[in-house]
Design a protein around this motif. Structure first.
Motif, PDB file in Angstrom:
ATOM      1  N   ARG A 169      32.377  45.084  43.346  1.00 56.87           N
ATOM      2  CA  ARG A 169      31.782  46.015  44.307  1.00 56.87           C
ATOM      3  C   ARG A 169      31.963  45.543  45.748  1.00 56.87           C
ATOM      4  N   ALA A 170      31.820  44.257  45.981  1.00 53.96           N
ATOM      5  CA  ALA A 170      31.906  43.716  47.339  1.00 53.96           C
ATOM      6  C   ALA A 170      33.346  43.482  47.785  1.00 53.96           C
ATOM      7  N   GLU A 171      34.295  43.684  46.887  1.00 54.60           N
ATOM      8  CA  GLU A 171      35.713  43.397  47.144  1.00 54.60           C
ATOM      9  C   GLU A 171      35.889  41.956  47.629  1.00 54.60           C
ATOM     10  N   GLN A 172      35.248  41.069  46.894  1.00 54.68           N
ATOM     11  CA  GLN A 172      35.406  39.641  47.123  1.00 54.68           C
ATOM     12  C   GLN A 172      36.204  38.985  46.007  1.00 54.68           C
ATOM     13  N   ASN A 173      36.360  39.686  44.902  1.00 55.18           N
ATOM     14  CA  ASN A 173      37.148  39.190  43.774  1.00 55.18           C
ATOM     15  C   ASN A 173      38.174  40.263  43.400  1.00 55.18           C
ATOM     16  N   PHE A 174      39.419  39.820  43.218  1.00 56.78           N
ATOM     17  CA  PHE A 174      40.497  40.738  42.895  1.00 56.78           C
ATOM     18  C   PHE A 174      41.261  40.233  41.678  1.00 56.78           C
ATOM     19  N   LEU A 175      41.570  41.152  40.784  1.00 56.84           N
ATOM     20  CA  LEU A 175      42.456  40.849  39.659  1.00 56.84           C
ATOM     21  C   LEU A 175      43.746  41.624  39.904  1.00 56.84           C
ATOM     22  N   ILE A 193      34.468  46.920  39.236  1.00 58.35           N
ATOM     23  CA  ILE A 193      33.895  48.263  39.270  1.00 58.35           C
ATOM     24  C   ILE A 193      34.935  49.313  39.680  1.00 58.35           C
ATOM     25  N   LYS A 194      36.109  48.865  40.063  1.00 67.65           N
ATOM     26  CA  LYS A 194      37.208  49.796  40.349  1.00 67.65           C
ATOM     27  C   LYS A 194      38.504  49.189  39.857  1.00 67.65           C
ATOM     28  N   ILE A 195      39.382  50.062  39.370  1.00 72.07           N
ATOM     29  CA  ILE A 195      40.666  49.594  38.829  1.00 72.07           C
ATOM     30  C   ILE A 195      41.691  50.710  38.972  1.00 72.07           C
ATOM     31  N   GLY A 196      42.926  50.350  39.266  1.00 68.19           N
ATOM     32  CA  GLY A 196      43.978  51.346  39.397  1.00 68.19           C
ATOM     33  C   GLY A 196      45.209  50.760  40.047  1.00 68.19           C
ATOM     34  N   ARG A 197      46.166  51.613  40.339  1.00 66.76           N
ATOM     35  CA  ARG A 197      47.372  51.166  41.036  1.00 66.76           C
ATOM     36  C   ARG A 197      47.049  50.904  42.501  1.00 66.76           C
ATOM     37  N   TRP A 198      47.809  50.007  43.105  1.00 62.58           N
ATOM     38  CA  TRP A 198      47.640  49.700  44.526  1.00 62.58           C
ATOM     39  C   TRP A 198      48.995  49.804  45.196  1.00 62.58           C
ATOM     40  N   TRP A 199      49.021  50.462  46.353  1.00 59.49           N
ATOM     41  CA  TRP A 199      50.242  50.489  47.169  1.00 59.49           C
ATOM     42  C   TRP A 199      49.854  50.524  48.641  1.00 59.49           C
ATOM     43  N   GLU A 200      50.699  49.917  49.458  1.00 58.49           N
ATOM     44  CA  GLU A 200      50.378  49.806  50.884  1.00 58.49           C
ATOM     45  C   GLU A 200      51.597  49.246  51.618  1.00 58.49           C
ATOM     46  N   LYS A 201      51.677  49.535  52.904  1.00 57.53           N
ATOM     47  CA  LYS A 201      52.702  48.908  53.742  1.00 57.53           C
ATOM     48  C   LYS A 201      52.197  47.533  54.162  1.00 57.53           C
ATOM     49  N   LEU A 246      36.482  38.640  31.354  1.00 60.98           N
ATOM     50  CA  LEU A 246      37.310  38.449  32.552  1.00 60.98           C
ATOM     51  C   LEU A 246      36.615  37.510  33.535  1.00 60.98           C
ATOM     52  N   PRO A 247      37.333  36.994  34.528  1.00 68.38           N
ATOM     53  CA  PRO A 247      36.716  36.071  35.500  1.00 68.38           C
ATOM     54  C   PRO A 247      35.568  36.689  36.287  1.00 68.38           C
ATOM     55  N   PHE A 248      35.538  38.004  36.421  1.00 64.69           N
ATOM     56  CA  PHE A 248      34.453  38.707  37.106  1.00 64.69           C
ATOM     57  C   PHE A 248      34.373  40.122  36.555  1.00 64.69           C
ATOM     58  N   HIS A 249      33.300  40.823  36.879  1.00 62.20           N
ATOM     59  CA  HIS A 249      33.131  42.193  36.401  1.00 62.20           C
ATOM     60  C   HIS A 249      33.619  43.150  37.486  1.00 62.20           C
ATOM     61  N   LYS A 288      45.156  38.320  53.975  1.00 50.05           N
ATOM     62  CA  LYS A 288      44.406  38.337  55.234  1.00 50.05           C
ATOM     63  C   LYS A 288      43.577  39.612  55.356  1.00 50.05           C
ATOM     64  N   LYS A 289      44.123  40.705  54.883  1.00 50.30           N
ATOM     65  CA  LYS A 289      43.390  41.967  54.940  1.00 50.30           C
ATOM     66  C   LYS A 289      42.297  42.018  53.883  1.00 50.30           C
ATOM     67  N   TYR A 290      42.568  41.404  52.729  1.00 49.49           N
ATOM     68  CA  TYR A 290      41.605  41.415  51.630  1.00 49.49           C
ATOM     69  C   TYR A 290      41.245  39.974  51.249  1.00 49.49           C
ATOM     70  N   PRO A 291      40.474  39.298  52.101  1.00 45.97           N
ATOM     71  CA  PRO A 291      40.106  37.910  51.784  1.00 45.97           C
ATOM     72  C   PRO A 291      39.171  37.877  50.582  1.00 45.97           C
ATOM     73  N   GLY A 292      39.360  36.881  49.751  1.00 43.56           N
ATOM     74  CA  GLY A 292      38.508  36.755  48.572  1.00 43.56           C
ATOM     75  C   GLY A 292      39.191  35.893  47.534  1.00 43.56           C
ATOM     76  N   ASN A 293      38.712  35.976  46.311  1.00 41.46           N
ATOM     77  CA  ASN A 293      39.256  35.196  45.204  1.00 41.46           C
ATOM     78  C   ASN A 293      40.247  36.045  44.427  1.00 41.46           C
ATOM     79  N   ASP A 294      41.502  35.615  44.420  1.00 43.34           N
ATOM     80  CA  ASP A 294      42.544  36.356  43.714  1.00 43.34           C
ATOM     81  C   ASP A 294      42.789  35.742  42.342  1.00 43.34           C
ATOM     82  N   HIS A 295      42.816  36.604  41.326  1.00 42.49           N
ATOM     83  CA  HIS A 295      43.112  36.186  39.955  1.00 42.49           C
ATOM     84  C   HIS A 295      44.347  36.963  39.507  1.00 42.49           C
ATOM     85  N   TYR A 296      45.271  36.274  38.864  1.00 43.34           N
ATOM     86  CA  TYR A 296      46.544  36.892  38.504  1.00 43.34           C
ATOM     87  C   TYR A 296      46.665  37.063  36.988  1.00 43.34           C
TER      88      TYR A 296
END
Length: 474
Positions: free
Chosen positions: A405-411, A374-382, A369-372, A437-445
């Protein structure tokens, strides 16, 4: 035929091969395959395998003594039974064996129920003798609340003595497929959605029969093992089964918060919390949080969503609990034709999401994957969106979000199990959901689609470095 459990067997073998004494606690919910795993592990070893039963302490000791004496220890020449548990357990050191002296006690909580002082006796033996002997003791149990809250708790005499603690989980999809090699992948997913990874349930289905035949004859037919399985397990583990039935059905039908469960069942909220806690302890229900929620948010008593973790319970309450009268009357064909068959594919979509998570975990371990994460699951939010100068707050949900871990990369991944290739709108909708804006970082889709992708989605994915995974690739 024994399928899967390679990691668990490796764990046990490593303990067996170690140069120290080992005290291993292996536990997990009923029907998950603990006994079969331990029998497979012990098959090439001079092991003493004792399965406890619900009986008096005197009878338990007599049966255990007989099993030990059958190994040919010196005491067998002049004893027919040990006088006490301390002497009986100590005798494991005398069992003839070229390797470690291996003692497996299956359903250990039954032994403790008839003799509550047993953990103290074993602790004293372990501290003064067995911990320095060439022995391996495996204590196994299905009563998870007893194992976690009593046996392994700080106040218990055996606290801190275990050299290994292993909670056995259901088999993953990759192992479940091996039970039904001639099924189509779609039918394999449906089996996983119905039975989960519980070996005892899986072996009730016959691979030479079609999925429909198996459901009709091995679930819906009165008298078959799975027909009464849910009721049997509830009565074995819990009291007030009518109350638990109401709560489980409410959750199975999508009422996943305390407020919704209360509204559906009309049970007091304070009592519902206690019932839910009991269901979580035996592994039927779990409390799920959005994957990026904070520690503070998880601590809130009203936070989180309640989900059925047991696939068969989910299937039973979603389709069959309300049709019990029809099934009792023998209307198997009607329940299958009008209730299950039209909805089975849509129902399996939930299992497909779990399969996608399993796939991502395997990729994560393989480093593809593009990064390793350390947490994975469903996400929901307003989330508040601004369109044409207007602010609009909506509840957004993403099937899978993984983060480092740093929440700088998101898949960010969507899972589609519908009878059509995924189109470009799936990707665009996914890209709009996540509040960057709330979760700034590198987004991978990433898009999972069981039935593949349209050409325009493939073209966009190639340009934008989006990962596409079809059902055939999982």
């Amino acid at each position: 035929m024994f399928i899967g459990r390679a990691r668990e067997l490796d764990f046990l073998q490593e303990r067996y091969d170690s140069e120290r004494a080992e005290l291993v606690v292996l536990y997990g919910r009923r029907r998950i395959g603990k006994t079969e795993l331990l029998q497979q592990f012990a098959r090439d070893k001079a092991a003493v395998f004792y399965a406890c039963t619900e009986c008096t302490d005197q009878e338990q000791l007599a049966r255990f003594s007989k099993r030990i004496l059958q190994t040919g220890i010196p005491a067998a020449r002049f004893l027919t039974s040990f006088s006490d548990w301390e002497t009986a357990l100590r005798s494991i050191q005398d069992v003839p064996s070229e390797g470690k002296k291996l003692l497996i006690i299956d359903e250990f909580p039954y032994m403790c129920a008839s003799h509550p002082e047993l953990p103290s006796i074993l602790q004293n033996l372990w501290d003064h003798e067995l911990s320095r002997a060439n022995v391996m003791l495996i204590l196994c149990g299905s009563a998870m609340s007893f194992i976690e809250n009593e046996l392994l708790a700080e106040r218990n005499p055996l606290y801190g003595r275990a050299t290994g603690i292993y909670k056995l989980l259901p088999l993953p999809f990759v192992s479940v497929r091996q039970f039904f090699p001639q099924y189509s992948v779609e039918d394999q997913v449906a089996v996983y959605a119905i039975l989960g990874g519980i070996p005892y349930y899986l072996i009730q289905f016959q691979s030479e029969k079609s999925l429909e035949e198996n459901i009709r004859t091995n679930i819906l037919q009165k008298g078959c093992v799975l027909y009464s399985e849910v009721e049997f397990l509830l009565r074995q583990e819990l009291r007030e089964t009518s109350v638990y039935n109401a709560i489980i059905e409410a959750v199975a039908l999508g009422n996943n918060t305390l407020a919704l469960i209360h509204s559906k069942t009309q049970i007091e909220k304070t009592k519902i919390s206690v019932y839910l806690k009991n269901l979580m302890e035996i592994g039927i229900i779990e409390r799920e949080f959005s994957v990026l929620s904070t520690v503070k948010e998880r601590a809130g008593s009203g936070r989180g969503l309640y989900q059925l973790t047991d696939a068969y319970f989910r299937f039973w309450y979603a389709f069959l609990y309300g049709s019990h009268s029809e099934l009792e009357a023998g209307d198997v064909a009607g329940v299958w034709q009008h209730l299950i068959a039209p909805q089975l594919h849509a129902y399996a979509a939930h299992a497909f999401e779990k399969i996608c998570v399993e796939h991502l975990r395997a990729c994560n371990q393989a480093g593809t994957l593009p990064f390793h994460f350390i947490k994975i699951g469903r996400w929901w939010e307003k989330v508040t969106h601004i369109a044409d100068g207007k602010r609009r707050t909506v509840s957004e949900e993403i099937d899978i979000v993984a983060a480092d871990r740093a929440e700088q990369n998101f898949l960010l991944a969507e899972c589609k199990f519908r009878h059509a290739p995924a189109d470009l709108d799936v990707l665009r909708h996914l890209q709009d959901k996540f509040p960057q804006k709330k979760y700034p970082g590198n987004d991978h889709y990433m898009i999972f689609s069981f039935y593949g992708f349209t050409e325009r989605l493939r073209e966009a994915a190639a340009r934008e470095h989006v990962l596409l995974v079809s059902g055939a690739e999982i």
